[in-house]
Design a protein around this motif. Structure first.
Motif, PDB file in Angstrom:
ATOM      1  N   HIS A 235      19.399  41.425  55.530  1.00 20.43           N
ATOM      2  CA  HIS A 235      19.005  40.670  56.941  1.00 20.43           C
ATOM      3  C   HIS A 235      18.293  41.583  57.775  1.00 20.43           C
ATOM      4  N   ALA A 236      17.945  42.909  57.131  1.00 16.19           N
ATOM      5  CA  ALA A 236      17.414  44.003  58.104  1.00 16.19           C
ATOM      6  C   ALA A 236      15.738  43.873  57.967  1.00 16.19           C
ATOM      7  N   LYS A 237      15.306  44.102  59.107  1.00 17.31           N
ATOM      8  CA  LYS A 237      13.738  44.033  59.288  1.00 17.31           C
ATOM      9  C   LYS A 237      13.472  45.468  59.747  1.00 17.31           C
ATOM     10  N   VAL A 238      12.140  45.528  59.238  1.00 21.11           N
ATOM     11  CA  VAL A 238      11.147  47.010  59.303  1.00 21.11           C
ATOM     12  C   VAL A 238      10.012  46.713  60.161  1.00 21.11           C
ATOM     13  N   ASN A 239       9.738  47.549  61.115  1.00 19.26           N
ATOM     14  CA  ASN A 239       8.535  47.299  62.084  1.00 19.26           C
ATOM     15  C   ASN A 239       7.636  48.110  61.536  1.00 19.26           C
ATOM     16  N   LEU A 240       6.790  47.592  60.493  1.00 14.55           N
ATOM     17  CA  LEU A 240       5.709  48.547  59.976  1.00 14.55           C
ATOM     18  C   LEU A 240       4.401  47.982  60.438  1.00 14.55           C
ATOM     19  N   GLN A 241       3.551  49.289  61.352  1.00 13.35           N
ATOM     20  CA  GLN A 241       2.505  48.961  62.191  1.00 13.35           C
ATOM     21  C   GLN A 241       2.391  47.621  62.870  1.00 13.35           C
ATOM     22  N   GLY A 242       3.601  47.228  63.733  1.00  9.90           N
ATOM     23  CA  GLY A 242       3.475  46.283  64.546  1.00  9.90           C
ATOM     24  C   GLY A 242       4.049  44.708  63.896  1.00  9.90           C
ATOM     25  N   ALA A 243       3.955  44.849  62.394  1.00 10.17           N
ATOM     26  CA  ALA A 243       4.405  43.529  61.877  1.00 10.17           C
ATOM     27  C   ALA A 243       5.926  43.811  61.400  1.00 10.17           C
ATOM     28  N   GLU A 244       6.661  42.786  61.784  1.00 12.59           N
ATOM     29  CA  GLU A 244       8.150  42.880  61.298  1.00 12.59           C
ATOM     30  C   GLU A 244       8.342  42.217  59.783  1.00 12.59           C
ATOM     31  N   THR A 245       8.600  43.130  59.066  1.00 12.08           N
ATOM     32  CA  THR A 245       8.955  42.815  57.491  1.00 12.08           C
ATOM     33  C   THR A 245      10.383  42.886  57.128  1.00 12.08           C
ATOM     34  N   GLU A 246      10.665  41.964  56.251  1.00 10.01           N
ATOM     35  CA  GLU A 246      11.900  42.167  55.620  1.00 10.01           C
ATOM     36  C   GLU A 246      12.109  43.459  54.797  1.00 10.01           C
ATOM     37  N   ALA A 247      13.317  44.109  55.058  1.00 11.58           N
ATOM     38  CA  ALA A 247      13.691  45.262  54.479  1.00 11.58           C
ATOM     39  C   ALA A 247      13.141  45.552  52.994  1.00 11.58           C
ATOM     40  N   TYR A 248      13.650  44.440  52.034  1.00  8.72           N
ATOM     41  CA  TYR A 248      13.342  44.479  50.781  1.00  8.72           C
ATOM     42  C   TYR A 248      11.954  44.402  50.310  1.00  8.72           C
ATOM     43  N   GLN A 249      11.113  43.832  51.238  1.00  6.33           N
ATOM     44  CA  GLN A 249       9.789  43.675  51.191  1.00  6.33           C
ATOM     45  C   GLN A 249       9.209  44.843  51.436  1.00  6.33           C
ATOM     46  N   ALA A 250       9.596  45.817  52.531  1.00  4.19           N
ATOM     47  CA  ALA A 250       9.119  46.775  53.150  1.00  4.19           C
ATOM     48  C   ALA A 250       9.179  48.079  52.111  1.00  4.19           C
TER      49      ALA A 250
END
Length: 334
Positions: free
Chosen positions: A198-213
């Motif tokens: 359920h974690a989110k990572v902010n990659l260059q301003g876009a919130e991405t699911e941790a598994y995707q990131a």
């Protein structure tokens, strides 16, 4: 600075974690930059000379918020009218010591401290148990303080939470504040389950699911979990001492969130009383859940979807806690 001072107790106050912790509390990092503080420092009689040195150092920091420091080895002094209790002191596991022996020694300590909370502390006191085995020690303290609401007790799994955040952040090449909503489920032990579904990572301003990131399921289900589970042991192996600095930081994070609440849309991990949760965790445990905090009150974030992988991990750590609880309650009733 017209606010009344709050009374904050730290136990095991002559120890390593407290040494890293006390300055941050006294400086205003936890309870606010305009909140005067009276610090009460409890330790066992042989540690009182060391405690005197700690008091001298706190005085020498010349901190405007710190109104008074009270060193003591007496529970009736330590627990009197306190607003917050950070129970760091516990019996550490010694070489060759069975977990059962460790539980027995700690049941005696936390039964005494729970009774002291019940008798002397404010009924609104917020209690954070740090000393290991933290979940079960927290449960014993709560059971020994029946007049204080169970919701006022929590145990520290924020260090594990911070460790998990940091591992994800390093893997993604971002700072740790760009990662949110990791979860630590269960026991603060090597069975805990660090979960990033359920974690989110902010990659260059876009919130991405941790598994995707991260794009590496094998790492997330393998080395990531074991790294977080075993991190304390890894620090001890490297430093020859326990992780006092990061533990102190986690204590500050945990207590500040209780005082000021969590950010909108974010949750943190905290060992709290398992009751009526939607995750089928047995009742009458202190179990680490994702929580949101508002008005100094935590609420478990209910209803997050749980897959089979997570379910098995959550149940395994719950089983360990049930066994610990039952052993501890046998000692409590003796």
């Amino acid at each position: 600075m017209s606010a009344e001072p709050i009374r904050v107790l730290v136990t095991g106050a002559a120890g390593q974690i407290a040494y890293s912790l006390l300055y941050s509390i006294a400086k205003g990092d936890v309870f606010g930059k305009d909140q005067p503080i009276i610090l009460i420092l409890l330790d066992i009689p042989p540690m009182l000379p060391v405690l005197d040195g700690v008091v001298m150092e706190l005085q020498d920091c010349a901190l405007p918020l710190l109104k008074e420091v009270i060193p003591t080895d007496k529970v009736e002094v330590a627990f009197k009218d306190i607003d917050a209790a950070i129970l760091v002191g516990s019996m550490p596991r010694k070489e060759g010591m069975e977990r059962k022996d460790l539980l027995k020694a700690n049941v005696a300590i936390f039964k005494t401290q729970g009774a002291a909370l019940d008798k002397y502390a404010k009924k609104t006191v917020k209690v954070l148990v740090v000393g290991n085995p933290a979940n079960t020690n927290c449960l014993i303290a709560s059971k020994s303080a029946p007049s204080i609401p169970k919701e006022n007790f929590s145990c520290l799994t924020r260090l594990d939470h911070n460790r998990a955040c940091s591992q994800v952040a390093m893997r993604c090449g971002v700072s740790s504040d760009q990662v949110k909503n990791v979860i630590i489920w269960g026991n603060h032990s090597s069975t805990q389950y660090p979960d990033v579904h359920h974690a989110k990572v902010n990659l260059q301003g876009a919130e991405t699911e941790a598994y995707q990131a991260i794009k590496d399921d094998a790492w997330l289900r393998g080395d990531f979990i074991s790294t977080v589970q075993q991190r304390g042991a890894a620090v001890i192996k490297a430093r020859k001492l326990s992780s006092a600095m990061s533990a102190a930081k986690a204590i500050c994070d945990h207590m500040r969130d209780i005082w000021f609440g969590t950010k909108e849309g974010e949750f943190v991990s905290m060992g709290v009383y398992a009751s009526g949760n939607s995750y089928n965790i047995p009742e009458d445990l202190i179990y680490s859940f994702p929580v949101q905090i508002k008005n100094s009150t935590w609420k478990v974030v209910d209803g997050l979807p749980v897959n089979d992988f997570s379910r098995a991990k959550m149940d395994a750590t719950a089983a360990e806690l049930v066994e610990e609880r039952d052993t501890a309650l046998d000692f409590l009733s003796q």
